[in-house]
Design an enzyme around this catalytic site. Sequence first.
Site, PDB file in Angstrom:
ATOM      1  N   GLY A  16       0.953  -1.115  -0.093  1.00 31.14           N
ATOM      2  CA  GLY A  16      -0.235  -0.161  -0.377  1.00 31.14           C
ATOM      3  C   GLY A  16       1.070   1.393  -0.162  1.00 31.14           C
ATOM      4  N   ARG A  77       1.555  -5.312  -5.588  1.00 29.85           N
ATOM      5  CA  ARG A  77       0.995  -5.975  -4.522  1.00 29.85           C
ATOM      6  C   ARG A  77       1.033  -7.591  -5.206  1.00 29.85           C
ATOM      7  NH1 ARG A  77      -0.495  -3.944  -0.123  1.00 29.85           N
ATOM      8  NH2 ARG A  77      -2.890  -2.814   0.559  1.00 29.85           N
ATOM      9  N   GLY A 107       5.062  -2.213   3.691  1.00 26.52           N
ATOM     10  CA  GLY A 107       5.323  -2.390   4.633  1.00 26.52           C
ATOM     11  C   GLY A 107       5.883  -4.047   5.588  1.00 26.52           C
ATOM     12  N   ASP A 108       4.857  -5.116   6.220  1.00 27.04           N
ATOM     13  CA  ASP A 108       5.436  -5.670   7.219  1.00 27.04           C
ATOM     14  C   ASP A 108       5.277  -7.067   5.630  1.00 27.04           C
ATOM     15  OD1 ASP A 108       2.353  -5.482   6.752  1.00 27.04           O
ATOM     16  OD2 ASP A 108       2.696  -7.227   8.743  1.00 27.04           O
ATOM     17  N   THR A 131       3.755   2.485   5.289  1.00 27.45           N
ATOM     18  CA  THR A 131       2.035   2.154   5.608  1.00 27.45           C
ATOM     19  C   THR A 131       1.423   3.151   6.344  1.00 27.45           C
ATOM     20  OG1 THR A 131       0.849   0.802   6.588  1.00 27.45           O
ATOM     21  CG2 THR A 131       3.553   0.142   7.219  1.00 27.45           C
ATOM     22  N   ASP A 133      -0.716   2.401   8.240  1.00 26.43           N
ATOM     23  CA  ASP A 133      -1.154   1.707   9.134  1.00 26.43           C
ATOM     24  C   ASP A 133      -0.408   1.996  10.233  1.00 26.43           C
ATOM     25  OD1 ASP A 133      -3.234   0.765   7.115  1.00 26.43           O
ATOM     26  OD2 ASP A 133      -2.019  -1.272   6.836  1.00 26.43           O
ATOM     27  N   ASP A 135       1.764  -0.315  11.336  1.00 30.33           N
ATOM     28  CA  ASP A 135       1.156  -1.677  12.654  1.00 30.33           C
ATOM     29  C   ASP A 135       3.260  -2.376  12.077  1.00 30.33           C
ATOM     30  OD1 ASP A 135       1.731  -2.107   9.334  1.00 30.33           O
ATOM     31  OD2 ASP A 135       0.171  -3.783   9.089  1.00 30.33           O
ATOM     32  N   ARG A 160     -19.802  15.433  11.902  1.00 26.60           N
ATOM     33  CA  ARG A 160     -19.215  16.486  13.331  1.00 26.60           C
ATOM     34  C   ARG A 160     -20.935  16.931  12.960  1.00 26.60           C
ATOM     35  NH1 ARG A 160     -18.453  15.174  17.994  1.00 26.60           N
ATOM     36  NH2 ARG A 160     -16.495  14.649  17.860  1.00 26.60           N
ATOM     37  N   ARG A 177      -5.959  -2.019   8.358  1.00 29.76           N
ATOM     38  CA  ARG A 177      -5.784  -3.259   7.959  1.00 29.76           C
ATOM     39  C   ARG A 177      -6.359  -4.771   9.388  1.00 29.76           C
ATOM     40  NH1 ARG A 177      -1.419  -6.523   4.165  1.00 29.76           N
ATOM     41  NH2 ARG A 177      -1.719  -4.904   2.949  1.00 29.76           N
ATOM     42  N   ARG A 256     -26.187   6.762  10.713  1.00 27.25           N
ATOM     43  CA  ARG A 256     -25.328   6.848   8.877  1.00 27.25           C
ATOM     44  C   ARG A 256     -23.997   6.516   8.929  1.00 27.25           C
ATOM     45  NH1 ARG A 256     -30.185   6.495   7.797  1.00 27.25           N
ATOM     46  NH2 ARG A 256     -30.940   9.009   7.011  1.00 27.25           N
ATOM     47  N   ARG A 265      -5.411   7.090   1.779  1.00 23.67           N
ATOM     48  CA  ARG A 265      -3.564   7.030   1.689  1.00 23.67           C
ATOM     49  C   ARG A 265      -3.118   7.687   0.516  1.00 23.67           C
ATOM     50  NH1 ARG A 265      -3.840   0.934   0.043  1.00 23.67           N
ATOM     51  NH2 ARG A 265      -3.116   1.404  -1.520  1.00 23.67           N
TER      52      ARG A 265
HETATM   53  P1  ADP Z   1       2.660  -4.691   2.862  1.00 21.76           P
HETATM   54  O1  ADP Z   1       4.024  -4.084   2.666  1.00 21.76           O
HETATM   55  O2  ADP Z   1       1.893  -2.954   2.506  1.00 21.76           O
HETATM   56  O3  ADP Z   1       2.134  -4.786   3.971  1.00 21.76           O
HETATM   57  P2  ADP Z   1       1.486  -6.613   1.432  1.00 21.76           P
HETATM   58  O4  ADP Z   1       1.127  -7.387   2.092  1.00 21.76           O
HETATM   59  O5  ADP Z   1       0.688  -6.524  -0.162  1.00 21.76           O
HETATM   60  O6  ADP Z   1       1.539  -5.221   1.551  1.00 21.76           O
HETATM   61  O7  ADP Z   1       3.083  -7.111   0.846  1.00 21.76           O
HETATM   62  C1  ADP Z   1       3.228  -6.459  -0.619  1.00 21.76           C
HETATM   63  C2  ADP Z   1       4.482  -7.202  -1.311  1.00 21.76           C
HETATM   64  O8  ADP Z   1       5.206  -7.833  -0.542  1.00 21.76           O
HETATM   65  C3  ADP Z   1       3.517  -8.790  -1.870  1.00 21.76           C
HETATM   66  O9  ADP Z   1       2.387  -8.132  -2.915  1.00 21.76           O
HETATM   67  C4  ADP Z   1       4.602  -9.411  -2.276  1.00 21.76           C
HETATM   68  O10 ADP Z   1       5.020  -9.018  -3.381  1.00 21.76           O
HETATM   69  C5  ADP Z   1       5.853  -9.179  -1.179  1.00 21.76           C
HETATM   70  N1  ADP Z   1       5.338 -10.519   0.079  1.00 21.76           N
HETATM   71  C6  ADP Z   1       4.440 -10.259   0.941  1.00 21.76           C
HETATM   72  N2  ADP Z   1       4.883 -11.158   1.363  1.00 21.76           N
HETATM   73  C7  ADP Z   1       5.516 -12.554   1.211  1.00 21.76           C
HETATM   74  C8  ADP Z   1       5.961 -13.530   1.257  1.00 21.76           C
HETATM   75  N3  ADP Z   1       5.738 -14.264   2.760  1.00 21.76           N
HETATM   76  N4  ADP Z   1       7.110 -13.899   0.402  1.00 21.76           N
HETATM   77  C9  ADP Z   1       7.623 -12.695  -0.884  1.00 21.76           C
HETATM   78  N5  ADP Z   1       7.374 -11.620  -0.882  1.00 21.76           N
HETATM   79  C10 ADP Z   1       6.126 -11.233  -0.142  1.00 21.76           C
HETATM   80  O1  F6P Z   2      -1.775  -1.159   3.883  1.00 22.18           O
HETATM   81  C1  F6P Z   2      -2.790  -0.283   3.765  1.00 22.18           C
HETATM   82  C2  F6P Z   2      -3.815  -0.673   3.660  1.00 22.18           C
HETATM   83  O2  F6P Z   2      -4.097   0.780   2.755  1.00 22.18           O
HETATM   84  C3  F6P Z   2      -4.646  -1.102   4.695  1.00 22.18           C
HETATM   85  O3  F6P Z   2      -5.389   0.372   5.159  1.00 22.18           O
HETATM   86  C4  F6P Z   2      -5.552  -1.824   3.679  1.00 22.18           C
HETATM   87  O4  F6P Z   2      -6.405  -2.497   4.691  1.00 22.18           O
HETATM   88  C5  F6P Z   2      -5.483  -1.613   2.707  1.00 22.18           C
HETATM   89  O5  F6P Z   2      -4.105  -1.397   2.573  1.00 22.18           O
HETATM   90  C6  F6P Z   2      -6.281  -1.708   1.382  1.00 22.18           C
HETATM   91  O6  F6P Z   2      -5.473  -2.251   0.310  1.00 22.18           O
HETATM   92  P1  F6P Z   2      -5.529  -2.140  -1.118  1.00 22.18           P
HETATM   93  O7  F6P Z   2      -5.746  -0.760  -1.737  1.00 22.18           O
HETATM   94  O8  F6P Z   2      -5.431  -3.349  -1.851  1.00 22.18           O
HETATM   95  O9  F6P Z   2      -7.592  -2.137  -1.213  1.00 22.18           O
END
Ligand code: ADP
Ligand code: F6P
Length: 339
Positions: A16, A77, A107-108, A131, A133, A135, A160, A177, A256, A265
């Site tokens: 993201g 991704r 991100g992670d 990111t 998030d 996180d 508000r 997330r 609502r 983002r």
């Molecule tokens: P974020 O980095 O924001 O957490 P994602 O979880 O979508 O986003 O991970 C980003 C990209 O990192 C994935 O689309 C993939 O290319 C790579 N990735 C994630 N997990 C793995 C993994 N276990 N092994 C290799 N590449 C990974």
């Molecule tokens: O990790 C960033 C984030 O914006 C999260 O907050 C959200 O859950 C996710 O990415 C949305 O992903 P996408 O842009 O693939 O819909």
Amino acid sequence: MSKKSDKRVAVLTSGGDAPGMNACIRAIVIACEYYHYECVGYRHGYHGLLQQNHKVLHNADVHNLIQRGGTVLQSARCVEFKSAESGRLAAQNLDQLGVDALIIIGGDGSFRGAEHLSHYWQGQVIGIPGTIDNDISGTDATIGCYTAIETAVSSIDKVRDTADAFERIFLVEVMGRHSGFIALNAALASASDHVIVPELFVSEQASLDTMFAEINHRRDAHGSVSYIVVVAENVWPGGLPALTSALEARTSIDVRPVTLGHVQRGGSPVPQDRLLASKLGAHAIKAIKEGVSGVMIGEVNHQPVEVPLQALGEQHKPLQVFSVDTMHVLVNATNPSQP
Ligand code: ADP
Ligand code: F6P
């Protein structure tokens, strides 16, 4: 591409996108020039590595970039990057281009990708947390989280106005997330009435009971009033539609729902994100000069830290107790029945 400097550093943005990624790219490019390194940007995250899609980055390319949202390198991704074949292809492409060090801003998930790559590639691998998030363990903040809070808060301020005019209940869903960081901080900074976050969620029934009691206390004490609930995404079973119906059935008040979505983002990064991005980007190049590899560069208590990517694992970053306690006091302070 022939090599004209000590080291060739590559950078990519993955997962993201987050406001401040551009500020980080800018810092990396300028710091590379400072240390007489060449800088190459891979486009579209790990897709770019697999397709050898890159461009050389000079100082002139990052002029007027610090304030721009999104990422000029674009993101992705890339599901296929998880395979061994992709790991080998990426390593081959990096070697062919003569890259000595690769910086991954993401991100992670992106850091798991970095770990995966390091099984196939001998070069230096550095992660920078980017990111909205917030996180990722091992760093107080991630690039983009402050801007996302600012966007959520300014939206809730607007909600508000109309909530007060009709004395309605509003549910505002924010991103994160599986983390409640944006929700909790946006709720605190917008003086919202209630927050629902994954870290504190027990059950639908318990949540509904608490909200119902809070709404009744307020209405008894102040007459008909608005009530704003900030809801972290991915918590309530059935999402906002289910929560809207449940609250309407229980309270007979108009409810609502508002989903903020991807606007969180976007936008120009706030100064806190620009500062974090600039410091982490510049420090990453210093770390590369010192031969460091396999770490995430983060910031803890205003100091740079280098955390082994392996140590980050699947750790869930907890919410700050100080913020949780503050929310509890400020919500209960308006609730006369609470001790
Ligand atoms: P974020 O980095 O924001 O957490 P994602 O979880 O979508 O986003 O991970 C980003 C990209 O990192 C994935 O689309 C993939 O290319 C790579 N990735 C994630 N997990 C793995 C993994 N276990 N092994 C290799 N590449 C990974
Ligand atoms: O990790 C960033 C984030 O914006 C999260 O907050 C959200 O859950 C996710 O990415 C949305 O992903 P996408 O842009 O693939 O819909």
